[in-house]
Enzyme design. Structure first.
Site, PDB file in Angstrom:
ATOM      1  N   MET A 131       0.847  -1.192   0.000  1.00  0.00           N
ATOM      2  CA  MET A 131       0.000   0.000   0.000  1.00  0.00           C
ATOM      3  C   MET A 131       0.887   1.248   0.000  1.00  0.00           C
ATOM      4  SD  MET A 131      -3.440  -0.865   2.035  1.00  0.00           S
ATOM      5  CE  MET A 131      -2.838  -0.596   3.684  1.00  0.00           C
ATOM      6  N   GLY A 132       2.141   1.075  -0.409  1.00  0.00           N
ATOM      7  CA  GLY A 132       3.045   2.231  -0.462  1.00  0.00           C
ATOM      8  C   GLY A 132       3.560   2.605   0.912  1.00  0.00           C
TER       9      GLY A 132
ATOM     10  N   HIS B 230       9.128   1.143   3.415  1.00  0.00           N
ATOM     11  CA  HIS B 230      10.228   1.271   4.377  1.00  0.00           C
ATOM     12  C   HIS B 230      11.197   0.100   4.133  1.00  0.00           C
ATOM     13  CE1 HIS B 230       8.105  -1.920   6.425  1.00  0.00           C
ATOM     14  NE2 HIS B 230       7.032  -1.162   6.532  1.00  0.00           N
TER      15      HIS B 230
ATOM     16  N   HIS C 281       9.767  -3.332   3.391  1.00  0.00           N
ATOM     17  CA  HIS C 281       9.304  -3.578   2.010  1.00  0.00           C
ATOM     18  C   HIS C 281      10.497  -3.798   1.080  1.00  0.00           C
ATOM     19  CE1 HIS C 281       5.741  -1.143   3.462  1.00  0.00           C
ATOM     20  NE2 HIS C 281       5.146  -2.183   2.922  1.00  0.00           N
TER      21      HIS C 281
ATOM     22  N   GLN D  83     -10.303  -2.065   2.669  1.00  0.00           N
ATOM     23  CA  GLN D  83      -9.792  -2.812   3.824  1.00  0.00           C
ATOM     24  C   GLN D  83      -9.628  -1.910   5.053  1.00  0.00           C
ATOM     25  OE1 GLN D  83      -5.929  -3.898   1.742  1.00  0.00           O
ATOM     26  NE2 GLN D  83      -5.119  -3.686   3.808  1.00  0.00           N
TER      27      GLN D  83
ATOM     28  N   LYS E 248       5.071 -10.450   9.249  1.00  0.00           N
ATOM     29  CA  LYS E 248       4.573  -9.575  10.321  1.00  0.00           C
ATOM     30  C   LYS E 248       3.046  -9.643  10.377  1.00  0.00           C
ATOM     31  CE  LYS E 248       4.060  -4.798  11.580  1.00  0.00           C
ATOM     32  NZ  LYS E 248       2.922  -4.368  10.766  1.00  0.00           N
ATOM     33  N   ASP E 249       2.417  -9.587   9.190  1.00  0.00           N
ATOM     34  CA  ASP E 249       0.954  -9.681   9.140  1.00  0.00           C
ATOM     35  C   ASP E 249       0.586 -11.155   9.065  1.00  0.00           C
ATOM     36  OD1 ASP E 249       0.359  -6.786   8.950  1.00  0.00           O
ATOM     37  OD2 ASP E 249       1.523  -6.960   7.118  1.00  0.00           O
TER      38      ASP E 249
ATOM     39  N   VAL F  15      10.688  -7.754   9.615  1.00  0.00           N
ATOM     40  CA  VAL F  15      11.897  -6.917   9.673  1.00  0.00           C
ATOM     41  C   VAL F  15      11.690  -5.924  10.815  1.00  0.00           C
ATOM     42  CG1 VAL F  15      13.399  -5.369   8.372  1.00  0.00           C
ATOM     43  CG2 VAL F  15      12.149  -7.179   7.184  1.00  0.00           C
TER      44      VAL F  15
END
Ligand code: PAF
Length: 279
Positions: free
Chosen positions: A27-28, A31, A34, A61, A149-150, A176
């Site tokens: 979603m941009g 960091h 990503h 979402q 992480k998700d 990370v």
């Protein structure tokens, strides 16, 4: 590196792309976390494959309008990061390009999304599944990289791939972290300095709790350590089976201690694996 804003432009680029096509959906507000996902995609794509990063802040979402509006959208720095880490192409559509105004079909996951983040964010994972399915279809990807992480999102996407026979391979990437242990997230930037300094307690609490021998102690230690903060407010803290995501009261199978914690209106998530214990 090419940039496609329209589905038709993406299709034109895809007709010249070499396989495997590996998608990194985002979603941009990218960091270093990503950046690691894109680098892993590049590694997996090899010299000839294609890495596509999608950048789309998916409105369906978001359960809070304020969260959607305040979501950072630093497109120029995002594009620069993608190029630096080896993306071959970027798909960056606007909402009207992705969703028809009268759209009436949604992907609903009705089991794993009932717990954890799903319990306090109704409709969130339906929005995630719907957009991820669309991105898989549009990019015709062979594989896609997702951050661990998700972890609930990852479990739900795996379930969608299985149940809908999508045939997309999932490439997971470990969480990370910043040097002080805070899991990297686009939301960290919105923390005020006091909250940012306090937030590493989340991982410390999970690590300390994971050393305990019973579910009760695990939950108590994590809860006490997080609640000792003058700023943190627990949204949920749960110990769940790592496959079914159902709450557990024994440690006979691998489980996950997961939490969401509010600092002001910024909601952070983290989790830790808890291996099965000998009974
Ligand atoms: O994890 C995210 O950034 C989003 O949920 C995703 C997978 C890009 C779908 O919008």
């Amino acid at each position: 590196m090419w940039i496609a804003n329209k589905k038709s432009e993406l299709q034109a680029h895809l007709s010249t792309c070499k396989e495997p096509v590996i998608l990194v959906p985002t979603m941009g507000a990218l960091h270093p976390g990503h950046a690691s996902l894109i680098s892993l995609a590049k590694e997996q794509a090899g010299d000839t494959g294609t890495v596509i990063v999608s950048i789309f802040v998916n409105p369906i979402q978001f359960d809070r309008g304020s969260d959607l509006e305040s979501y950072p959208r630093p497109l120029d720095t995002d594009l620069e990061l993608c190029e630096r880490h080896g993306a071959d192409g970027i798909f960056v559509p606007d909402t009207g390009e992705v969703y028809s105004p009268d759209r009436s079909v949604t992907v609903i996951e009705s089991s794993l999304s009932s717990y954890l983040c799903g319990a306090t964010r109704p409709g969130h994972f339906d929005g995630v599944c719907t957009v991820v399915l669309k991105l898989f279809n549009l990019s015709r990807c062979d594989a896609a990289v997702f951050g661990e992480k998700d972890f609930q999102q990852l479990a739900i996407i795996r379930r969608m791939i299985r149940d809908l026979d999508l045939g997309v391979e999932i490439i997971p990437h470990p969480t990370v972290r910043e040097d002080d242990g805070l899991a990297m997230s686009s939301r960290n930037e919105r923390l005020i300095p006091e909250h940012r300094n306090d937030a590493p307690r989340i991982q410390k609490a999970l690590l300390e709790a994971s050393k305990q021998g019973t579910p009760e102690k695990i939950l108590r230690v994590a809860g006490d350590l997080i609640e000792a903060s003058p700023y943190a407010r627990i949204d949920y803290l749960s110990l769940v089976d790592s496959e079914t995501l159902l709450p557990v009261d024994r440690l006979s199978a691998p489980s996950v201690l997961a939490c969401a914690v509010f600092y002001g209106d910024v909601r952070l998530i983290d989790h830790i694996d808890i291996p099965a214990r000998k009974q």
